[in-house]
Structure formats: structure tokens, C-alpha cells
Design a protein around this motif. Structure first.
Motif: not given
Length: 225
Positions: A201-216
Motif C-alpha cells: 500500500a502507498k501508505a506503507e511503501a516508503p516505510l518498507l523501502a527504508s527497512w529494506a535499505s538496512t537489510g534488517n
């Protein structure tokens, strides 16, 4: 021949020659049964007609599209995934005819397509896996970050953030972010890491992208997907 000689011959046991035409013995003709004759004609005619129908049906073969390579749900169907076969097509089957092959190439598999099966129009769709109100987020995942089960487009998943090595395990755990798989990249030789595109969902996609950048992160597969 004299009468004396004729008498001597008859006396010797030689039968006398007939003096007129002899009628042949009468042989009684067999009684005809019209019912049996009619039945025999009917069976012969019916058998011939049945054989003709079978011959015609066996000759009515149709070239249809078959699946020659495995295509997971959501993946685009290519021309290499398809073949053709000539079959006696049952009207109940809605197989795509070989002449309409171009109509299904480029569409997505609505269900899992298995090699050796006939392709029907209901098994493909022109709809995109990314719905309105969703965004695609790429996740770079190592083998230990995903289940051993194979991922396929269309699967519903959840992405969980896990503490990093420099973070305390008692840190507040964020709620998982639901998503579904759009595309699965090929594993990188040597490391086995791959990029998995997921739609969230667009509301959660940016947060998911930040999670992915950490690899955790960890990717979980929903049991009903």
C-alpha cells in the motif's frame, strides 16, 4: 439290336434306358423369415452409419495451444512457454486455438500453468499485479532472509523488520507490512541473493523501502497465498 438281344441284356441286370424326359426331384425351399431379414439389414445399415460417424469424429481434430514450460501465477506468458497440439476437442473444453496464440502471449498467468496442459483463456489475464493504491518496492534478499519455498508472482507475503547487530533485542517490534510478490529476480551466482519486487500500500511503501535499505528484514509467506 434284335428283340432277343434286348431281352438278354435286361435279364443280365442292366437297367433299361428311359424312353422319355425325366423330371428332376423337387427340393423344398427353405421357409423365408421377413422379420429376420429386415433385422439383419437394419444392423448392417446401423453399423455402417456408426462407423462413419466415428470416422468423421476422429478426423475432426483442432490445433490448440499447450503449455510447454512452467509459468507461475502473475508471470508474463511468452511465446517460448507455449506449444501446440492437434486434438479431437471436446466442446466442453475452452482451449485456446493455435490461430489465437497471439492473443495470450504477453498476458499474465492467472493460475499456475503446468507443462503438458491445454491453455484456456480463463488461465491468463491482462490485469496488472499492481493494483490502484499500491507501489512496488524492491527487496534485496539473501537466502537466509526468505523461506526455502519458491516465491512466485501473486503470493501474499509479510515483511518483518528484525533488530540489527547493533540494536537491542528488546527494541519495540514494528508491525509486519503486508504485500504481494510482483516479480522474483534470478539468484546472484555465488551469494544466492536476489531482488524480489513486492507491491505494498502507498501508505506503507516508503516505510518498507527504508527497512529494506538496512537489510534488517525477513520475508514471510502467508499460508493461504
Amino acid at each position: 439290336m434284335s428283340k432277343t438281344k434286348e431281352r438278354s441284356t435286361q435279364g443280365a441286370g442292366v437297367p433299361a434306358q428311359p424312353r422319355g424326359p425325366v423330371a428332376p426331384p423337387r427340393v423344398s425351399a427353405r421357409r423365408r423369415r421377413p422379420g429376420l431379414i429386415a433385422l439383419a439389414v437394419l444392423l448392417i445399415t446401423g453399423g455402417g452409419a456408426g462407423g462413419a460417424v466415428l470416422l468423421m469424429e476422429s478426423g475432426q481434430r483442432t490445433e490448440v495451444v499447450t503449455v510447454v514450460r512452467h509459468v507461475p501465477v502473475g508471470q508474463v506468458v511468452t511465446d517460448r512457454d507455449l506449444g501446440k497440439a492437434s486434438v479431437a476437442l471436446d466442446p466442453v473444453l475452452k482451449a485456446v486455438k493455435a490461430a489465437d496464440r497471439g492473443d495470450v502471449v504477453g498476458k499474465r498467468a492467472a493460475v499456475e500453468l503446468t507443462p503438458g496442459s491445454l491453455l484456456s483463456r480463463g488461465q491468463v489475464t491482462a490485469d496488472s499485479l499492481v493494483k490502484a493504491g499500491e507501489q512496488v518496492v524492491p527487496l534485496g534478499l539473501k537466502p537466509e532472509q526468505v523461506p526455502a519455498s519458491s516465491l512466485a508472482p501473486g503470493q501474499r507475503v509479510q515483511i518483518v523488520r528484525v533488530p540489527g547487530e547493533d540494536q537491542q533485542g528488546s527494541q519495540t517490534q514494528a508491525d509486519p507490512i503486508p504485500a504481494h510478490v510482483v516479480k522474483v529476480g534470478d539468484p546472484t551466482p555465488g551469494t544466492g541473493a536476489s531482488v524480489v519486487d513486492v507491491a505494498a500500500a502507498k501508505a506503507e511503501a516508503p516505510l518498507l523501502a527504508s527497512w529494506a535499505s538496512t537489510g534488517n528484514i525477513r520475508l514471510l509467506i502467508d499460508g493461504d497465498s
